[in-house]
Design a protein around this motif. Structure first.
Motif, mmCIF file in Angstrom:
data_model
loop_
_atom_site.group_PDB
_atom_site.id
_atom_site.type_symbol
_atom_site.label_atom_id
_atom_site.label_comp_id
_atom_site.label_asym_id
_atom_site.label_seq_id
_atom_site.Cartn_x
_atom_site.Cartn_y
_atom_site.Cartn_z
ATOM 1 N N VAL A 171 0.837 -1.206 0.000
ATOM 2 C CA VAL A 171 0.000 0.000 0.000
ATOM 3 C C VAL A 171 0.870 1.253 0.000
ATOM 4 O O VAL A 171 0.616 2.206 -0.753
ATOM 5 C CB VAL A 171 -0.963 -0.017 1.205
ATOM 6 N N ARG A 172 1.909 1.269 0.823
ATOM 7 C CA ARG A 172 2.805 2.431 0.856
ATOM 8 C C ARG A 172 3.504 2.629 -0.487
ATOM 9 O O ARG A 172 3.636 3.755 -0.978
ATOM 10 C CB ARG A 172 3.862 2.254 1.951
ATOM 11 N N GLU A 173 3.960 1.545 -1.080
ATOM 12 C CA GLU A 173 4.696 1.649 -2.341
ATOM 13 C C GLU A 173 3.803 2.115 -3.484
ATOM 14 O O GLU A 173 4.207 2.941 -4.306
ATOM 15 C CB GLU A 173 5.313 0.293 -2.688
ATOM 16 N N VAL A 174 2.569 1.612 -3.535
ATOM 17 C CA VAL A 174 1.683 1.928 -4.660
ATOM 18 C C VAL A 174 1.037 3.287 -4.507
ATOM 19 O O VAL A 174 0.916 4.049 -5.479
ATOM 20 C CB VAL A 174 0.603 0.833 -4.804
ATOM 21 N N PHE A 175 0.625 3.637 -3.277
ATOM 22 C CA PHE A 175 -0.158 4.856 -3.083
ATOM 23 C C PHE A 175 0.584 5.959 -2.336
ATOM 24 O O PHE A 175 0.036 7.055 -2.149
ATOM 25 C CB PHE A 175 -1.456 4.524 -2.337
ATOM 26 N N ALA A 176 1.802 5.682 -1.874
ATOM 27 C CA ALA A 176 2.599 6.659 -1.124
ATOM 28 C C ALA A 176 1.886 7.116 0.141
ATOM 29 O O ALA A 176 2.085 8.239 0.615
ATOM 30 C CB ALA A 176 2.948 7.864 -2.002
ATOM 31 N N LEU A 177 1.043 6.262 0.676
ATOM 32 C CA LEU A 177 0.333 6.510 1.924
ATOM 33 C C LEU A 177 0.233 5.194 2.681
ATOM 34 O O LEU A 177 0.164 4.125 2.078
ATOM 35 C CB LEU A 177 -1.082 7.045 1.661
ATOM 36 N N SER A 178 0.197 5.272 3.990
ATOM 37 C CA SER A 178 -0.033 4.067 4.779
ATOM 38 C C SER A 178 -1.510 3.701 4.705
ATOM 39 O O SER A 178 -2.355 4.533 4.340
ATOM 40 C CB SER A 178 0.364 4.306 6.233
ATOM 41 N N PRO A 179 -1.873 2.458 5.042
ATOM 42 C CA PRO A 179 -3.292 2.113 5.068
ATOM 43 C C PRO A 179 -4.116 3.044 5.943
ATOM 44 O O PRO A 179 -5.225 3.448 5.577
ATOM 45 C CB PRO A 179 -3.286 0.677 5.607
#
Length: 501
Positions: A171-179
């Motif tokens: 999630v961090r890698e794809v969206f640059a945000l934590s869940p």
């Protein structure tokens, strides 16, 4: 299309939503990838590079845009208009086969080695099956994070991740945000711009029910699409209620109930599942049933070239081909509908459902059963069927072949090979084979020149109306003859062409 740089640049500069899902734009200066219709100011052409899939963008180190949410764009129509290895693999990956069966299971379904599947996917899509499945898991995770109050550990499991750590890292890698950051942002920053509808409504979870928006490429004419599903609905399995088409879904880990409501810019989807691991497959099957990944610009543009079809297209553009959530179910229903009225076919199907379908509970009260699976039907006594003897033989032969796996109808099917297998079965003539090809297999070029409604419409329009002559004329409509069928059927006043008030 992603290799045609000049065309891609024009699409991005004009924010053309018709190309969403066809390709993805990666910006080398920001390391972000977007859909073509992203509402932000387009980057300079020299700073753009183009990829055929979100997975390829992620493989190259780009993150998903937080504004246009490219992971939620309509799927590429390419995979639903082809039957080669790559297209069939993409349909299976969309159904979550890699998560359930691994790459070896994917390859086995396709009849190729894992190395062959890997090589062809990488050559065309820039990513292998694991990366493509990972991108889909990330999209499913985002959907659950933003639309439910499920704990993150449950979401990771439901989305197909093997561990919480892998879920968090992806999630961090794809969206640059934590869940957690994704969930906090959920009500904000929904996509804007023409046709860039948000994939979900404001977060809503009630009794395990998810509320989503299913995007599509405009225009979409819902009349024949929903009208056909409603007019042929099997009591207990399907119904039309309060402006929504509702039906039960048999799924690998349990079952579900879905309600689909047409809106001008999206299909509202209320989905209740007994096991959240089935979410990816349920969404994929609903999209396929409603033909939501179609490219109406390409379809209607070609059909308009025929001066006798053009007025039909101009009057109600964007017709889709109503398909199915279960290929085996549709094949059984096609046999039950041979040479009888729509009402009689529904009656025959309802009897099978009542006698052999698995009961389900519907909080809203209208749905009662799953449609029986082939293995359940293969065990029935044919003498109990209120059908002519020849049709009993046709039905029983079909379900036995489906039950033992010697006939497979699914996203992995080779259309021409499956046609040949169906033709070998007793009682399967051209009409039955082609209607299964059109609505179960999803072949956009399936054609029914012997259908009475098609012949009558052709005669009224001044088209040739004998099967041979009409087939010759329809060569110019390829590869979209199944869509031409929808326009021709729509000339009739049959209930399949009307959504009930």
């Amino acid at each position: 299309m992603h290799t045609d740089t000049e065309r891609c640049v024009r699409a991005v500069q004009s924010k053309d939503a018709r190309f969403d899902g066809w390709f993805f734009t990666a910006v080398v200066t920001t390391r972000i990838y977007c859909r073509p219709s992203c509402p932000v100011v387009p980057p300079k052409a020299e700073n753009m590079t183009f990829y055929p899939s979100a997975a390829a963008c992620q493989q190259a180190g780009f993150r998903a845009c937080k504004r246009c949410r490219p992971d939620s764009s309509p799927g590429s129509p390419e995979w639903n208009q082809r039957a080669d290895l790559v297209a069939r693999a993409m349909r299976l990956i969309g159904d979550g086969v890699v998560d359930r069966e691994g790459v070896t299971g994917l390859a086995a379904r396709l009849g190729y080695s894992t190395r062959q599947v890997e090589r062809q996917l990488r050559a065309e899509l820039g990513a292998g099956p694991l990366a493509l499945a990972r991108a889909q898991r990330a999209q499913t995770a985002r959907l659950l994070i933003e639309t439910t109050t499920l704990p993150m550990a449950d979401i990771a499991f439901a989305a197909g991740f093997a561990s919480i750590r892998t879920f968090n890292d992806t999630v961090r890698e794809v969206f640059a945000l934590s869940p957690g950051e994704l969930r906090a942002r959920a009500p904000k920053r929904l996509p804007s711009g023409r046709n860039a509808t948000p994939p979900v409504t404001p977060p809503a979870t009630a009794g395990g029910t998810l509320t989503l928006r299913l995007p599509f490429r405009a225009p979409l004419n819902p009349d024949n699409l929903f009208g056909h599903l409603i007019a042929t609905a099997v009591p207990g399995v399907e119904e039309w209620r309060d402006g929504a088409y509702r039906r039960t879904l048999g799924l690998p880990h349990g079952h579900g109930i879905v309600a689909l409501t047409p809106h001008p810019d999206h299909i509202a989807c209320r989905l209740s599942l007994t096991d959240p691991r089935d979410l990816t497959l349920a969404i994929s099957r609903c999209r396929r049933m409603l033909d939501l990944d179609a490219d109406p610009a390409a379809v209607d543009g070609q059909l308009r070239d025929d001066p006798l079809l053009a007025p039909l297209v101009d009057k109600a553009p964007g017709r889709r081909v109503p398909r199915t959530v279960d290929e085996a179910e549709f094949a059984v229903r096609a046999v039950l509908g041979q040479q009888v009225s729509t009402a009689a076919a529904r009656t025959h199907a309802a009897r099978l459902v009542t006698a052999h379908g698995r009961p389900v509970e519907d909080p809203e009260g209208g749905l009662t059963h799953l449609f029986p699976a082939p293995r359940e039907l293969a065990a029935l006594d044919p003498e109990t069927l209120a059908l002519p003897r020849s049709r009993r033989a046709t039905l029983m032969t079909l379900v036995q072949h489906l039950a033992d796996g010697s006939l497979r109808l699914g996203p992995e099917s080779d259309w021409d090979e499956t046609r040949a297998r169906l033709t070998e079965l007793p009682g399967f003539g051209p009409w039955t084979v082609e209607v299964i090809a059109m609505r179960a297999l999803g072949d956009p070029d399936a054609f029914l020149p012997s259908d009475l409604g098609i012949r009558r419409a052709a005669q009224e329009l001044g088209l040739p109306h004998t099967p041979a002559a009409l087939t010759a004329r329809a060569a110019a409509w390829r590869p979209w003859r199944a869509y031409a069928v929808q326009y021709l059927w729509a000339t009739d006043a049959h209930p399949i062409n009307v959504i009930p008030a």
